[in-house]
Design an enzyme around this catalytic site. Structure first.
Site, short mmCIF file in Angstrom:
data_model
loop_
_atom_site.label_atom_id
_atom_site.label_comp_id
_atom_site.label_asym_id
_atom_site.label_seq_id
_atom_site.Cartn_x
_atom_site.Cartn_y
_atom_site.Cartn_z
N ARG A 236 0.92 -7.22 -3.73
CA ARG A 236 1.94 -7.29 -2.67
C ARG A 236 3.27 -7.07 -3.37
NH1 ARG A 236 2.59 -11.26 2.47
NH2 ARG A 236 1.02 -9.75 3.14
N HIS B 13 1.53 -1.61 5.37
CA HIS B 13 0.67 -2.80 5.30
C HIS B 13 -0.73 -2.43 5.81
CE1 HIS B 13 -0.49 -6.84 4.92
NE2 HIS B 13 0.18 -7.41 5.90
N GLN C 72 -3.61 -5.00 6.94
CA GLN C 72 -3.36 -5.64 8.23
C GLN C 72 -3.82 -4.76 9.38
OE1 GLN C 72 -1.80 -8.79 9.08
NE2 GLN C 72 -2.76 -8.15 11.00
N ASP D 284 6.23 -7.11 15.81
CA ASP D 284 6.25 -7.80 14.52
C ASP D 284 7.64 -8.44 14.40
OD1 ASP D 284 5.72 -8.69 11.93
OD2 ASP D 284 6.01 -6.73 10.98
N CYS E 246 0.88 -9.40 13.71
CA CYS E 246 0.26 -9.64 12.40
C CYS E 246 0.51 -11.05 11.88
CB CYS E 246 0.74 -8.60 11.40
SG CYS E 246 2.50 -8.74 10.99
N ARG F 163 -8.63 -10.61 9.14
CA ARG F 163 -8.14 -10.24 7.81
C ARG F 163 -9.23 -10.50 6.77
NH1 ARG F 163 -2.81 -9.84 6.64
NH2 ARG F 163 -3.66 -8.86 4.77
#
Ligand code: CP
Ligand code: NVA
Length: 318
Positions: free
Chosen positions: A117, A144, A147, A235, A274, A302
């Site tokens: 990350r 991402h 996700q 988001d 998310c 996930r």
């Protein structure tokens, strides 16, 4: 002699746009199978029969905070019979200036894959170029992908095959939106984005989608984007690393997903996010906690998708 190349059947997971359409579908189908197996178990601490990643180790590097990604990858490695090592970027020599490529080469001698990350997408790409084990993108400023693979799995569980369906995005054209653009092209669904002009997804990504036959539209009008959608997504208005919080909240406020906006989607539409969410900023509490919201399945997925991504990176199919 050490082999300084990625093993033949091993692959990086950098972006959905760098997968083939069949890779994308394969990962989702592996996740469905692993989830069905997992649901027969009584606990989350189980190990799948035959421990398919027995003997494999994953290093997980976090330059930014995480709850879902961290725990789901760690549990994914456990359930597949492998081992995970969690590292915070600031605790590593990386945080004191050791180069990404030196870090990648050193870790390649200790572990069998690296999940990163990263603050910068370029750092992730550099790691992929210099590592001799698979690299997994666990969020960058650009994208991402893990996700969105989980989001697609969630959509299909609730609303059937995604091909030809309409997904609507209202809010910031950020890293999550970019991976949705990649997924819409790879999985042949329609994606209607509503973003203020200054918060539009990167032009290079919109151009890539156009060149690859994507059915992607961009408007400044949320109701136009959400009209007749099968799924509405937003988001946070302030992503990790963003500044100008006040300005962002002001500019993006008209893009909030609320009951009025949801009413313009199909009656059967689902809502996804998310997480982490900020109730009454990007989404109202009645929507995110209401009957159309599938956020808890999305979060759980996930775990199932990380397992599938890991299996795919190691060249294992079911
Ligand atoms: N959605 C997501 O990636 O959550 P975390 O930041 O908690 O990992
Ligand atoms: N866009 C958000 C996603 C968090 C999972 C961020 O980058 O902070």
């Amino acid at each position: 002699m050490t082999d300084y190349n990625l093993k033949k059947n091993h692959r990086h997971f950098i972006d959905i746009s760098s997968l083939s359409k069949s890779d994308c579908r394969e990962i989702i189908e592996i996740a469905k199978k692993l989830k069905a197996e997992a649901k027969k178990q009584g606990t989350n601490g189980f190990v799948h029969q035959d421990a398919p990643l027995k003997g494999q180790a994953l290093a997980m590097i976090f330059e930014k905070p995480s709850t879902r990604t961290r725990v789901s990858f760690e549990m994914a490695m456990h359930q597949l019979g492998g081992k995970a090592v969690v590292l915070q970027g600031n605790d590593m020599q990386l945080g004191r200036g050791e180069s990404i490529s030196d870090t990648a080469k050193v870790l390649s001698g200790f572990v069998d894959a690296i999940m990163l990350r990263a603050n910068s997408h370029e750092a992730l790409l550099e790691m992929a170029e210099t590592s001799r084990v698979p690299i997994i993108n666990a969020l960058t400023n650009f994208s991402h992908p893990c996700q969105i693979m989980a989001d697609v799995l969630t959509f299909e569980e609730h609303a059937g095959p995604i091909e030809g369906k309409k997904i609507a995005w209202s809010g910031d054209g950020n890293n999550v939106a970019v991976s949705w653009i990649h997924a819409a092209v790879m999985l042949d669904c329609e994606l209607a984005l509503a973003c203020p002009k200054d918060y539009s997804p990167l032009e290079q990504v919109m151009g890539w989608a156009k060149n690859n036959g994507g059915k992607i539209t961009l408007t400044e009008n949320p109701k136009e984007a959400v009209k007749n959608a099968d799924c509405v997504i937003t988001d946070t208005f302030i992503s990790m690393g963003d500044d100008n919080a006040e300005e962002r909240l002001r500019d993006l406020a008209p893009y909030q997903v609320n009951a009025e906006l949801m009413a313009t989607a199909k009656k059967s539409a689902i809502f996804m996010h998310c997480l982490p969410a900020h109730r009454d900023e990007e989404v109202t509490a009645d929507v995110i906690d209401g009957p159309q919201s599938v956020i808890w399945d999305e979060a759980e997925n996930r775990l199932h998708i990380q397992k599938a991504i890991l299996m795919w990176c190691f060249g294992k199919s079911l």
